[in-house]
Design a protein around this motif. Sequence first.
Motif, short mmCIF file in Angstrom:
data_model
loop_
_atom_site.label_atom_id
_atom_site.label_comp_id
_atom_site.label_asym_id
_atom_site.label_seq_id
_atom_site.Cartn_x
_atom_site.Cartn_y
_atom_site.Cartn_z
N LEU A 135 0.79 -1.40 -0.08
CA LEU A 135 -0.12 0.02 0.08
C LEU A 135 0.88 1.15 0.05
CD1 LEU A 135 -2.94 -0.62 2.39
CD2 LEU A 135 -3.11 -0.85 -0.01
N ASN A 136 0.58 2.36 -0.69
CA ASN A 136 1.09 3.53 -0.91
C ASN A 136 2.44 3.29 -1.55
OD1 ASN A 136 -1.00 5.13 0.16
ND2 ASN A 136 -0.31 4.62 2.28
N GLN A 137 2.93 2.28 -2.24
CA GLN A 137 4.04 2.24 -2.90
C GLN A 137 3.97 2.75 -4.05
OE1 GLN A 137 5.26 -1.69 -3.46
NE2 GLN A 137 7.39 -1.48 -3.61
N PHE A 138 4.99 3.35 -4.60
CA PHE A 138 5.00 3.76 -6.18
C PHE A 138 5.65 3.08 -7.12
CE2 PHE A 138 5.05 7.51 -3.27
CZ PHE A 138 4.11 8.28 -3.41
N VAL A 139 5.00 3.03 -8.16
CA VAL A 139 5.39 2.07 -9.38
C VAL A 139 5.42 2.89 -10.48
CG1 VAL A 139 4.46 -0.09 -8.41
CG2 VAL A 139 2.93 1.54 -9.63
N TYR A 140 6.43 2.70 -11.28
CA TYR A 140 6.80 3.52 -12.31
C TYR A 140 7.32 2.61 -13.84
CZ TYR A 140 11.58 3.16 -11.10
OH TYR A 140 12.79 2.90 -10.75
N LEU A 141 6.90 3.08 -14.93
CA LEU A 141 6.99 2.14 -16.19
C LEU A 141 7.66 3.15 -17.32
CD1 LEU A 141 7.37 -0.52 -17.67
CD2 LEU A 141 4.85 0.01 -18.34
N ASP A 142 8.76 3.31 -17.76
CA ASP A 142 9.15 3.98 -19.03
C ASP A 142 9.15 3.25 -20.22
OD1 ASP A 142 10.09 6.02 -17.03
OD2 ASP A 142 12.08 4.98 -16.85
N GLY A 143 8.87 4.09 -21.39
CA GLY A 143 8.61 3.44 -22.35
C GLY A 143 7.67 3.88 -23.60
N GLU A 144 6.94 3.28 -24.07
CA GLU A 144 5.97 3.80 -25.11
C GLU A 144 4.63 4.08 -24.22
OE1 GLU A 144 5.41 1.16 -28.33
OE2 GLU A 144 7.49 1.34 -29.13
N MET A 145 4.46 3.24 -23.35
CA MET A 145 3.30 3.46 -22.50
C MET A 145 3.61 3.70 -21.13
SD MET A 145 0.74 0.65 -24.11
CE MET A 145 -0.75 1.40 -23.09
N PRO A 146 4.30 4.80 -20.68
CA PRO A 146 4.52 5.25 -19.50
C PRO A 146 3.78 5.33 -18.30
CG PRO A 146 4.75 7.32 -20.68
CD PRO A 146 4.33 6.40 -21.67
N LEU A 147 4.14 5.10 -17.30
CA LEU A 147 3.12 4.85 -16.12
C LEU A 147 3.86 5.03 -14.95
CD1 LEU A 147 0.20 4.09 -14.76
CD2 LEU A 147 1.26 1.75 -14.47
N ALA A 148 2.99 6.13 -13.91
CA ALA A 148 3.66 6.68 -12.73
C ALA A 148 2.35 6.58 -12.01
CB ALA A 148 4.54 8.20 -12.76
N ALA A 149 2.33 5.53 -10.80
CA ALA A 149 1.01 5.50 -9.99
C ALA A 149 1.25 4.98 -8.70
CB ALA A 149 0.25 4.55 -10.61
N GLN A 150 0.36 4.98 -8.01
CA GLN A 150 0.70 4.78 -6.45
C GLN A 150 -0.33 3.70 -6.19
OE1 GLN A 150 -0.34 7.86 -3.64
NE2 GLN A 150 0.66 6.78 -2.18
N VAL A 151 0.10 2.51 -5.31
CA VAL A 151 -0.98 1.46 -5.06
C VAL A 151 -1.69 1.89 -3.83
CG1 VAL A 151 -0.85 -0.73 -3.97
CG2 VAL A 151 0.87 -0.29 -5.59
N LYS A 152 -3.04 2.15 -4.16
CA LYS A 152 -4.14 2.56 -3.39
C LYS A 152 -4.87 1.38 -2.53
CE LYS A 152 -4.52 6.03 -2.76
NZ LYS A 152 -3.77 6.98 -1.86
N GLU A 153 -4.76 0.13 -3.22
CA GLU A 153 -5.30 -1.04 -2.66
C GLU A 153 -4.98 -2.44 -3.11
OE1 GLU A 153 -10.00 -2.90 -3.01
OE2 GLU A 153 -9.73 -0.98 -3.28
N ARG A 154 -4.96 -3.12 -2.41
CA ARG A 154 -4.33 -4.57 -2.76
C ARG A 154 -5.23 -5.49 -1.84
NH1 ARG A 154 1.14 -7.63 -1.35
NH2 ARG A 154 -0.23 -8.12 0.58
N ASN A 155 -6.03 -6.65 -2.63
CA ASN A 155 -6.69 -7.46 -2.15
C ASN A 155 -6.35 -8.84 -2.79
OD1 ASN A 155 -8.58 -8.88 -0.72
ND2 ASN A 155 -10.36 -7.94 -1.74
N GLY A 156 -5.72 -9.76 -2.02
CA GLY A 156 -5.14 -10.86 -2.84
C GLY A 156 -4.38 -10.75 -4.10
N LYS A 157 -4.94 -11.23 -5.08
CA LYS A 157 -4.09 -11.00 -6.46
C LYS A 157 -4.74 -10.03 -7.29
CE LYS A 157 -3.53 -16.12 -6.77
NZ LYS A 157 -3.83 -17.42 -7.69
#
Length: 647
Positions: A392-414
């Motif tokens: 929770l509240n961990q930051f994930v990022y992805l560079d490339g053609e489809m970049p992403l910068a997001a924060q984990v707001k919820e995690r329930n199982g898988k």
Amino acid sequence: MPLPKAPTKPATLLDLDTAVLARPPRPRSRGAEAVASEPVAAEAIASDVAVLEPEVGAVNRRGAGAPSAASAGAPAPDGAALLRAPMRAGPASPKAATPRAAAPSPVVRSAVPPTTTPSMPEPRAGETQPRQPAPEPVAAHALPSAPVARGTERATPPTQRTPARTGAVSPLPVSGATGRAGRRAANEQSKLFVLDTNVLMHDPSSLFRFAEHDVFLPIITLEELDDHKKGMSEVARNARQVSRALDAMVADVEEGIEQGIPLDKLGSREATGRMFLQTQALTSSLPETLATGKADNQILGVVRALKHKYPDRQVVLVSKDINMRIKARALGLPAEDYHNDQVVDDLDMLYAGTLALPADFWDRHSKGMESWQQGGSNWYRITGPAVPGLMLNQFVYLDGEMPLAAQVKERNGKTAVLQTLRDFSHLKNAVWGVTARNREQNFALNLLMNPEIDFVTLLGQAGTGKTLLALAAGLAQTLEQKRYTEIIVTRATVPVGEDIGYLPGTEEEKMQPWMGALEDNLEVLTQGNGAGGEWGRAAATDLIRSRIKVKALSFMRGRTFMNKYLIIDEAQNLTPKQMKTLVTRAGPGTKVVCLGNIAQIDTPYLTEGSSGLTYVVDRFKGWGHAGHVTLQRGERSRLADFAADAL
């Protein structure tokens, strides 16, 4: 002496039993040793054999058709020799139809089943076997006309007699610590740790941190605790806490102190060993160059004496003193540092708060993905192999053609829910005139400006912008958004070099020299405001300073901060206990921000793994109202960046 020839008139079994009863009684069998030592009437046994052979038809020992010794008139062998002579195999006589070879005794009676001793159950661990009773005599069935007196016992050869067990200890391994073998096995598995005084003063709960192992306290350790218990310092408080714990443990001891006191007596479930106090003089020869009056050398002497006293156990000295550990190893004594206060063994394994997604993230997680917009942000519900490793509240990022910068707001199982971030690198989203210069700074501002996050920790080397970002976010939420009433700044007053002594003035005036970093960042934040000229900047500076309070760490205990923005600078110099004291001061609506660089620790006996800042980073990870970011790039200047890397 040869025996006389057999009489012409056959003797009955009753006559034999009468002759046997006329002999003096022999003691009952008590094992193989008693059988070897009992006197045997060889002549009587030989007579019995000589009389019964022609009547019953014994097996011919000389071959088929050969006459017996009694019928041929040859002298009968000596009884003792007959007992010692082994039975020779040969063809059975026509008269001997009964299974003679299976009988355990030279005296053969037809149709007499062999007597067997009932097997005794194996004893339990630590018990002894009960004494086996002697077998009851078996009456003869071949000659019913000659009853056998009850209680008569025939002597059997030593090779055929079953020895009785006379209370011997079972050779099975003893379970647990029951019995000598069990105690030896337990001692080989558990260690005996001898604690130095500095370990107890560093961590008062260190007595209960050794799991199943035992702890030994030398008497000189108690003397040093008594010397350091006076005062208001952290060391004095720890010494008093240890003394109170020891007093509670030794109270109402039933077995005696020398037998050891269970470490779980005060409710500690992790400690299953025992604590031993020195109750007698333990002396061992040390080199003459070591002064015997020094406390460290006395503890080394106790360790060596214990090693000689308990050779089967591994005796280990635990000390925070590096020189003492070196001396112990020079004397051939095992010594270790106290590692139980280490949060992580490897700093590379410390939670960083960020995670780089693999290049094939969209390919492996796009199946069944849900997306929607809410509050100006894009939300994604994903399912895939990367979900179990998210927090929770961990930051994930992805560079490339489809970049992403997001924060984990919820995690329930898988399944996990991601929220895209606000871009604070753009001028329209500037915080008190400050914009993010790199990815990590953008992550940090998202945590600092989020009202749902109550606890934020920022780690990074010098010049990464920790204090500037925290102060800018605090000013924006205090003066502009009116979310907090004031900003409170505190830090540990640990000098880098030699202390300059007492400082005059009030609390804030005494803390002013320690707040040089705050003054420098306030100057950066206020110099851009040119509205109103010089008078306008002075008025803004006075307003800002009126909302910022500098508090000393020594006066924090017992306070409660409500709707405050609390900044703890240089938090790497705080112990876990001090950090707990500060964080628990937070009341409703208060946000706590901890800043520090674990590579610049000035407090003695603190390391990167035992620092209070490392402690809270590890303990608060995964909580829904806390976040952490490790800043990587320095933004102060190119000189500061090069010095941080090269020096």
